[in-house]
Write an enzyme that holds these catalytic residues in place. Structure first.
Site, mmCIF file in Angstrom:
data_model
loop_
_atom_site.group_PDB
_atom_site.id
_atom_site.type_symbol
_atom_site.label_atom_id
_atom_site.label_comp_id
_atom_site.label_asym_id
_atom_site.label_seq_id
_atom_site.Cartn_x
_atom_site.Cartn_y
_atom_site.Cartn_z
ATOM 1 N N GLY A 40 0.822 -1.207 0.000
ATOM 2 C CA GLY A 40 0.000 0.000 0.000
ATOM 3 C C GLY A 40 0.849 1.248 0.000
ATOM 4 O O GLY A 40 2.011 1.236 0.413
ATOM 5 N N HIS A 69 -15.782 -6.048 39.499
ATOM 6 C CA HIS A 69 -17.020 -5.957 40.277
ATOM 7 C C HIS A 69 -16.727 -5.221 41.581
ATOM 8 O O HIS A 69 -15.567 -5.073 41.968
ATOM 9 C CB HIS A 69 -17.518 -7.364 40.568
ATOM 10 C CG HIS A 69 -16.463 -8.219 41.204
ATOM 11 N ND1 HIS A 69 -16.176 -8.176 42.536
ATOM 12 C CD2 HIS A 69 -15.583 -9.096 40.656
ATOM 13 C CE1 HIS A 69 -15.188 -8.993 42.804
ATOM 14 N NE2 HIS A 69 -14.784 -9.571 41.678
ATOM 15 N N ASN A 94 -14.108 -11.327 48.870
ATOM 16 C CA ASN A 94 -12.964 -10.428 48.944
ATOM 17 C C ASN A 94 -12.667 -10.093 50.398
ATOM 18 O O ASN A 94 -11.517 -10.037 50.825
ATOM 19 C CB ASN A 94 -13.217 -9.120 48.187
ATOM 20 C CG ASN A 94 -13.312 -9.325 46.682
ATOM 21 O OD1 ASN A 94 -14.048 -8.629 45.999
ATOM 22 N ND2 ASN A 94 -12.566 -10.286 46.161
ATOM 23 N N ARG A 148 -21.736 -11.241 41.286
ATOM 24 C CA ARG A 148 -21.137 -9.979 41.714
ATOM 25 C C ARG A 148 -20.995 -8.966 40.575
ATOM 26 O O ARG A 148 -21.043 -7.761 40.825
ATOM 27 C CB ARG A 148 -19.802 -10.223 42.423
ATOM 28 C CG ARG A 148 -18.809 -11.128 41.703
ATOM 29 C CD ARG A 148 -17.695 -11.508 42.699
ATOM 30 N NE ARG A 148 -16.580 -12.230 42.114
ATOM 31 C CZ ARG A 148 -16.555 -13.547 41.907
ATOM 32 N NH1 ARG A 148 -17.621 -14.273 42.197
ATOM 33 N NH2 ARG A 148 -15.489 -14.135 41.409
#
Lengths: 498, 609
Positions: free
Chosen positions: A67, A276, A282, A326
């Site tokens: 190109g 989340h 956690n 979650r």
């Protein structure tokens, strides 16, 4: 990790009765690569029992860009390399321009005049050097795809490359980017080329002028891919995908590359990703599971629409979540259309699901260490590795490339993989990247590289990040932005870092 | 009575498109509950993927260019993806309107046809287009495949404009051929068996066919309309022009699929992995047991012997002595048992590839639980599962639907693969892959049975693949059902080549028992499942074996019916295959609709007429 942290020979380290027996080599099971060259068949022929046929992994492909300048060839080349590297397919880009630059660092347009014999000779020499290096590179059996980034504007040049590759047993796939849209070309020139190494230290106006002149030189001799080259494998992309001509695609890997090219678009857009909100797991430091959001996580869910609209304005987003509770709960208040994808679910931690890192270390000490050694390839017993996650995310990436503004609410490991695709992070580091909870990341793809911006919701959360070799206690950090680490630079809202 | 009359009857009915007269197969039956698609990315109330609009795919190309092959393959793939798709063959409408070949006006296919022919043509066209719009507007259809010649640019522009008015995108797929050999092969293998040529001599039919094509050639214009969306496939896909096609998710998927679609025939074999030392545990990912290794050897030997026998039979049918089969490649999952099952062949030098996408369905929390325990702990989940075993997902588990989405990239690679292929995988994976290749409906997929003593061979054909079972002799009967008694894991764990799909052992769903009661209309799969379900699990092993080895009289008659029906003509040169076409479960499980008689049409229809 200190030796005292590893109670290796203590009775407590034995697996519990109800757990399947631990086998240290299990995570060494085959990784199921997307594509991987087979060492065996390269070195030893199996034609006696199995005949001769197309063996996908044996193919080595040279993607030859074709190109005029300012047609987005380098952009395409760089994206393809990044995409393939992400899929663990070793790819490398050979830029003929950079070979040529070693001799003529700042050439004027007349250098590119075909009647300039000296220029012609130097350009051919640069092409030759690039192709030689590429052939050398292909001799290493892991190297599968090379991209030859140059204008390759004449049939003679392309035939020469094909012959060279044929002689080495390398397949060629020509990718032409053809564009008649003057506006597109000019915007490309302004955005990219005036910052090109060829024009270092020059006045941008003069540079743009000289560059247009250079393009004219090429235009005089430019030959597009056509019927004369019907024997070649090629893909011709006209005006950024308004028409694509695909000729003689030989195998799956080629069709994969072509499909990827067809999904690319250049409309400006951003992708927002977030983990989340903080979940009950956690808080307790357990991994995996399908827990609900903690009360702080719910606060984040409530804060998220504002955080998003500050960054996205009135753009219409589509929200993608995983199928776990979650993420759905986190996206609950977002006023956009939502899709939930199974492929966005968290990395499956197999037998370790629901355990804390401390428990894993206790029950599966060798696993725990093996994972630290090679986190990308480590597959949890009965679960997944980061590599597995990348493979399952591939359709998501393809769909992301095709889409415009998307907001993804997902999980730590998945987010790391998506982030690694856009930022081109390597496999060694990406599984260790810190992604704090309650933080929204905005990625904006640009011509060269992706721009990143992080915004924090003012909602505290535990940090789930475990440093390599560390004991990993989910410590409650007062504010997520207080702690600096190599992967994260807290900054004021709205400030972009490249 | 013959097909033509029933086609006529059908075409005059309000619901003609529900059942095509030409190729009565799984693809052309429109399942009532389309939401039950195997690999839908996500479901919506309307049954449409909302980030993709409604599309008419119009084929363009002279006859014998593989248009129908492409449409059928595409429909199979799209349906599997969960896109409500239906094919409308204009030829069916023509035959229905005009009747047999003799009555078609000589100038019917001409551009400068007489007024009466033009009127006739328009009438047929209108009927077909009305049906398409009805499907898209009133039946939640998302993709209608309009299989016609569409030879002229002006006609194509008008077509696109007409559908545009109804907010429907038109994507043209042109099959263009410059290679005469491809055309002639196509005429011989497919065209002269179409109902148009019922009762003709093959040579006459080919000649007539080519003449018909020739009569039309001067008026054919290949696609150059840059404003239209089109994909031009030249010489069976060796060159593809994609014009203006990036208008949606589906259009891109279609193009990628077409890029990988190739017509060359090759064999696909399915077999199970051997048994392991910790059969019931998903997470353990255990190694093969001694029986498992024994299975590996016997399975491999059986397969190699079978392939050699096929080679010999090719030679016996006149192929040169040096004829070689296509090389065999083996795909396994990354699970230990499948990798180890491939070892015997790998040592013999066959290429083995592991694919992580091909891991078995994840059982989630139900791992290692007995059925009773599952019922106790998750009564609500069990009842949801019984309602929709395909889409229901136990806590932390994968549904079959999830598995199908995960396997989607494998499907495309499967289409592209040029070598013969042996897939060693878990039963759940085999179900989904088989479901794609044989165009099964989602309701059937969780119940497909792959006992360990059989290798399934899928034989590709132009319109409808067929399957064949190769028996593996001398296996320890314990291996066949595989799993210890009592593991009725809701998602059929590894090894249950048995009826315990869900529900209590030994009972069948009302649906399947009623089908069985209706006699011949029971697919072999179901019959095997139903019969063996009555046995205790170890007995079931032997029973399954015999069930599959021998056909019951009812099944025999079914097989013969199919054999004698004109619709199975394309594959009638391979007698063994006709029996096995009855294996496609969808064919018999789709309710017979409206007044359209089931295929093959019974005599009474003629009498009524």
């Amino acid at each position: 990790m200190t030796p005292s942290a590893m109670p290796l020979n203590e009775p407590t380290s034995a697996p519990r009765e109800d757990q399947p027996q631990y086998r240290p080599d299990l995570n060494r099971a085959p990784q199921g690569d997307f594509m991987r060259p087979s060492m065996r068949t390269r070195t030893r022929s199996n034609s006696k029992t199995n005949g001769v046929g197309v063996q996908v992994e044996d193919t080595r492909i040279c993607v030859v860009m074709v190109g005029l300048p300012a047609r987005g060839k380098s952009l395409i080349a760089q994206k393809v390399v990044r995409y393939l590297a992400w899929l663990s397919i070793t790819a490398k880009c050979f830029n003929v321009g950079s070979y040529r630059r070693t001799n003529t660092p700042n050439p004027s347009a007349s250098f590119f005049d075909v009647s300039n014999k000296e220029g012609e000779r130097l350009r051919m020499a640069a092409a030759e050097a690039a192709v030689n290096d590429m052939c050398k590179w292909f001799r290493s059996p892991n190297n599968l795809i090379a991209i030859l980034d140059a204008t390759n504007s004449t049939k003679a040049r392309r035939r020469w490359i094909k012959d060279r590759c044929d002689a080495e047993g390398i397949e060629t796939l020509f990718v032409e980017s053809k564009c008649d849209d003057e506006e597109l070309i000019m915007s490309n020139i302004k955005e990219v080329k005036t910052t090109s190494p060829d024009y270092v230290g020059q006045d941008p106006e003069v540079a743009a002028q000289d560059f247009r002149e250079r393009i004219r030189m090429y235009e005089r001799v430019y030959e597009t891919l056509d019927e004369d080259e019907a024997d070649m494998t090629y893909c011709k992309i006209i005006n950024v995908g308004s028409q694509v001509i695909i000729n003689r695609i030989q195998d799956y890997l080629q069709s994969r590359v072509v499909y990827y090219l067809m999904n690319l678009h250049i409309k400006p857009r951003s992708i927002w990703i977030s983990r989340h909100g903080e979940s009950n797991y956690n808080l307790s430091g357990q991994i995996g599971g399908d827990a609900d959001l903690s009360s702080r996580g719910q606060l984040y869910a409530k804060a998220l629409p504002d955080l998003v609209s500050k960054s996205a304005g009135d753009r219409n987003l589509t929200v993608w979540t995983s199928t776990l509770k979650r993420t759905g709960q986190t996206a609950r208040y977002l006023p956009y259309e939502k899709l939930s994808w199974k492929a966005l679910d968290e990395l499956d931690s197999g037998v370790c699901d629901g355990l804390t890192y401390a428990e894993i270390e206790k029950q599966y000490p060798q696993d725990f260490r093996a994972r630290d050694e090679d986190k990308y390839n480590y597959r949890y017993l009965g679960g997944e590795s980061y590599r597995d996650v990348v493979i399952r995310l591939e359709p998501i990436i393809m769909e992301l490339e095709r889409s415009e503004n998307i907001l993804i609410v997902t999980h730590q490991a998945v987010l790391r993989c998506i982030y690694a695709y856009f930022m081109g992070s390597d496999q060694e580091r990406s599984p260790w990247m810190e992604v704090p909870l309650h933080c929204l990341i905005r990625l904006t793809p640009r011509a060269y590289g992706t721009q990143e911006e992080r915004m924090f919701a003012d909602v505290p959360a535990v940090s789930t990040w475990r440093e390599k070799g560390s004991k990993a206690v989910h410590a409650d950090t007062p504010t997520a932005s207080a702690k600096a680490s190599p992967m994260i630079k807290p900054q004021s809202k709205g400030e972009a870092i490249a | 009575m013959d097909t033509l009359l029933t086609a006529d009857l059908a075409a005059r009915s309000a619901n003609f498109r529900r059942r095509s007269s030409t190729y009565v197969d799984a693809i052309h039956d429109l399942p009532e509950k389309e939401s039950m698609a195997p690999a839908q990315l996500y479901s919506t109330e309307s049954g449409r993927l909302f980030h993709s609009g409604r599309i008419v795919i119009a084929t363009v190309g002279l006859p014998a260019r593989g248009k129908t092959h492409t449409s059928v393959a595409l429909a199979r793939y799209l349906r599997w993806l969960g896109v409500k798709t239906h094919i409308f063959h204009l030829g069916d409408y023509r035959r229905a309107q005009i009747g047999s070949k003799d009555e078609v006006p000589d100038d019917y296919f001409f551009v400068n046809a007489s007024t009466s022919s033009v009127l006739l043509r328009n009438k047929i066209l209108r009927k077909c287009r009305e049906d398409i719009l009805n499907f898209l507007n009133h039946e939640n259809g998302q993709i209608a495949i309009y299989d016609a010649v569409n030879p002229l640019a002006v006609g194509r522009r008008a077509l696109a404009k007409e559908f545009e008015k109804h907010n429907v995108q038109t994507l043209f797929i042109e099959s263009h051929c410059t290679d005469e050999r491809i055309i002639e092969d196509n005429v011989r293998s497919v065209k002269i068996s179409s109902p148009d040529y019922k009762g003709w001599q093959p040579e006459d039919a080919v000649q007539d066919y080519l003449n018909r094509i020739n009569a039309r050639i001067p008026h054919y214009e290949t696609m150059e309309e840059s404003e239209l969306h089109y994909v031009k496939m030249i010489n069976a896909g060796s060159r593809v022009v994609v014009n203006n096609c990036s208008f949606g998710y589906l259009s891109q998927r279609i193009v990628f699929y077409l890029l990988n679609l190739h017509i060359k025939s090759r064999q696909t074999y399915f077999c199970r992995a051997g048994t392991t030392s910790e059969e019931e545990s998903y997470k353990a990912d255990a190694s093969l047991s001694d029986e498992g290794r024994d299975y590996m050897v016997k399975m491999s030997e059986t397969l190699l012997a079978h392939r050699e026998a096929e080679r010999q039979s090719l030679i016996a049918h006149g192929a040169p002595e040096s004829t070689a089969l296509k090389p065999l490649t083996i795909w396994t999952s990354t699970r230990r048992r499948t990798v180890e099952t491939s070892q015997y062949l790998e040592e013999k030098g066959y290429r083995v590839r592991q694919r992580s996408q091909m891991s078995q369905l994840n059982p989630g929390v139900c791992e290692k639980m007995s059925e009773r325990k599952i019922r106790q702990m998750f009564p609500e989940e069990v009842s949801k599962h019984e309602q929709d075993p395909y889409h229901h997902r136990y806590p932390r588990a994968e549904s079959y639907h999830d598995l199908a989405v995960r396997l989607e990239p494998i499907i495309l690679e499967l289409e592209r693969e040029q070598n013969d292929l042996l897939i060693i995988a878990h039963e759940s994976v085999l179900r989904v892959l088989y479901g794609y290749l044989m165009a099964c409906s989602a309701t059937d997929i969780p119940n497909l049975s792959f006992p360990r003593n059989e290798i399934i061979e899928i034989i590709p054909a132009s319109y409808n693949n067929s399957a064949k079972r190769v028996h593996i002799p001398d296996l320890n009967p314990k291996l066949v059902p595989g799993s210890p008694e009592g593991i009725a894991m809701p998602v059929a764990p590894s090894g249950t080549g048995t009826p315990f799909s869900i529900g209590s052992p030994g009972t069948r769903t009302p649906e399947s028992s009623s089908r069985e009661a209706s006699g011949g209309a029971v697919p072999l799969w179901r019959a095997a499942i139903g019969q063996s379900a009555l046995q205790a699990s170890f007995d079931a092993a032997k029973q399954t074996q015999t069930q599959n080895a021998e056909l019951s009289p009812a099944q025999k008659s079914l097989a013969q019916n199919i054999n004698s029906s004109p619709t199975s003509a394309p594959s009638s040169d391979v007698p063994a295959l006709n029996v096995t076409t009855a294996l496609s479960p969808l064919k018999e499980t789709t309710p017979v609709l409206d007044i359209t008689p089931a295929s093959p049409p019974p005599k009474e229809d003629g009498a009524q007429q």
